[in-house]
Design a protein around this motif. Structure first.
Motif, mmCIF file in Angstrom:
data_model
loop_
_atom_site.group_PDB
_atom_site.id
_atom_site.type_symbol
_atom_site.label_atom_id
_atom_site.label_comp_id
_atom_site.label_asym_id
_atom_site.label_seq_id
_atom_site.Cartn_x
_atom_site.Cartn_y
_atom_site.Cartn_z
ATOM 1 N N VAL A 53 0.842 -1.204 0.000
ATOM 2 C CA VAL A 53 0.000 0.000 0.000
ATOM 3 C C VAL A 53 0.878 1.256 0.000
ATOM 4 C CG1 VAL A 53 -1.581 1.376 1.403
ATOM 5 C CG2 VAL A 53 -2.012 -1.059 1.081
ATOM 6 N N GLY A 164 -6.046 4.242 1.956
ATOM 7 C CA GLY A 164 -4.951 3.277 1.848
ATOM 8 C C GLY A 164 -4.078 3.256 3.085
ATOM 9 N N ILE A 167 -5.896 1.563 5.942
ATOM 10 C CA ILE A 167 -5.885 0.102 5.829
ATOM 11 C C ILE A 167 -4.581 -0.470 6.366
ATOM 12 C CG2 ILE A 167 -5.814 -1.816 4.183
ATOM 13 C CD1 ILE A 167 -7.766 -0.203 2.438
ATOM 14 N N ALA A 258 -0.570 -7.576 -3.462
ATOM 15 C CA ALA A 258 -2.003 -7.323 -3.278
ATOM 16 C C ALA A 258 -2.224 -5.930 -2.698
ATOM 17 C CB ALA A 258 -2.606 -8.382 -2.355
ATOM 18 N N GLY A 259 -1.395 -5.554 -1.730
ATOM 19 C CA GLY A 259 -1.502 -4.223 -1.153
ATOM 20 C C GLY A 259 -1.254 -3.133 -2.184
ATOM 21 N N SER A 261 -1.759 -3.405 -5.375
ATOM 22 C CA SER A 261 -2.903 -3.413 -6.287
ATOM 23 C C SER A 261 -4.101 -2.686 -5.698
ATOM 24 C CB SER A 261 -3.284 -4.853 -6.642
ATOM 25 O OG SER A 261 -2.218 -5.516 -7.296
ATOM 26 N N VAL A 262 -4.376 -2.920 -4.406
ATOM 27 C CA VAL A 262 -5.518 -2.264 -3.757
ATOM 28 C C VAL A 262 -5.334 -0.756 -3.758
ATOM 29 C CG1 VAL A 262 -6.657 -1.922 -1.536
ATOM 30 C CG2 VAL A 262 -6.191 -4.228 -2.341
ATOM 31 N N ILE A 265 -5.765 0.658 -7.274
ATOM 32 C CA ILE A 265 -7.189 0.703 -7.650
ATOM 33 C C ILE A 265 -7.862 1.906 -6.992
ATOM 34 C CG2 ILE A 265 -9.407 -0.450 -7.382
ATOM 35 C CD1 ILE A 265 -7.844 -3.127 -7.652
ATOM 36 N N LEU A 266 -7.600 2.096 -5.685
ATOM 37 C CA LEU A 266 -8.189 3.217 -4.967
ATOM 38 C C LEU A 266 -7.793 4.550 -5.604
ATOM 39 C CD1 LEU A 266 -7.699 2.170 -1.233
ATOM 40 C CD2 LEU A 266 -9.895 2.525 -2.384
#
Length: 271
Positions: A53, A164, A167, A258-259, A261-262, A265-266
């Motif tokens: 992230v 982000g 999270i 994955a972080g 990617s998240v 996306i955000l």
């Protein structure tokens, strides 16, 4: 949600956003009320996710807008980016060198910074607080940048950054509270110490927003500075801590991706 946030001035927006990120830190610390242990594979994965992230946020929310702003302001984009980025890293290195702190999972003889007789619990909190300074600053600068009315700075992008960072704050609160609970500290005090590490974010967020509002000419440098400070934390702390147990390295690597990617996306969807 965006329309609601836009009703406030940039400093208030930064304060609201960083109160949210502090709240997520507290939520992570609150796990001590329900369990005394957290699966190590899960914890490593969460730290890896947090690293992903922060890497994505450093580019999508900070570096890229900073470079675009530098170009629009007639600056040399790559020079502005390098000065700001390296300045953020140097600032964190100096702070890391002198601020007394102890990273979770390490013995007292591994504490860093100037020598002190402070208790282990205080040093653990300071270690995570050190992480949270650039995070709060990044959110504050992002909301302050929106006031500059440049296309590369949007309220959606600033909100994406806050979400982000929120999270990835969850495992940081857990990383402080759980070791203290295992060492015999009460649930309530373990939670208090865990959430206390996030209190610096609203402070840094408000300072960051005020700073760039008063001196908009340095805004590109400030964005790149925040990016450099965050990357320092990722490389110096989050990645080594998450991959310290080699048996989890593949899982942690995928969690990091994955972080990333998240956060991507955000930022792309909201920014």
């Amino acid at each position: 949600m965006i329309d609601l946030i836009q009703q406030f001035d940039p400093v208030t927006q930064a304060l609201i956003a960083t109160l949210f990120t502090w709240g997520v830190t507290a939520a992570g610390a609150a796990l001590v009320f329900f369990t005394s242990t957290v699966n190590q594979r899960f914890m490593d994965s969460m730290l890896g996710f947090a690293a992903g992230v922060m890497i994505a946020a450093s580019f999508w929310s900070l570096l890229a807008p900073g470079i675009q702003m530098a170009e629009r302001l007639g600056q040399i984009p790559w020079l502005t980016a390098v000065i700001g980025f390296m300045g953020g890293g140097i600032f964190m290195r100096v702070t890391d060198r002198f601020l007394p702190h102890l990273h979770p999972g390490l013995s007292m003889d591994k504490r860093e910074g100037v020598k002190t007789r402070w208790q282990r619990s205080t040093l653990l909190v300071l270690a995570i607080t050190l992480h949270n300074i650039p995070e709060g600053l990044a959110v504050g600068v992002a909301f302050g940048a929106v006031a500059a009315d440049l296309p590369s700075a949007t309220i959606g992008g600033a909100m994406a950054l806050a979400i982000g960072i929120g999270i990835q704050n969850f495992p940081e609160g857990t990383a402080v509270a759980m070791p203290l609970r295992r060492e015999g500290m009460s649930k309530r005090k373990s939670f208090f110490m865990g959430q206390a590490s996030g209190i610096v974010e609203p402070i840094a967020g408000v300072i960051g927003a005020l700073f760039v509002l008063k001196m908009q000419g340095i805004l590109p440098y400030a964005l790149c500075f925040a990016a450099g400070a965050m990357i320092f934390v990722v490389v110096e702390e989050l990645i080594p801590e998450s991959q310290g147990r080699y048996e989890n390295i593949d899982l942690v690597t995928m969690a990091t991706m994955a972080g990333f990617s998240v956060m991507m996306i955000l930022d792309v969807s909201l920014g």
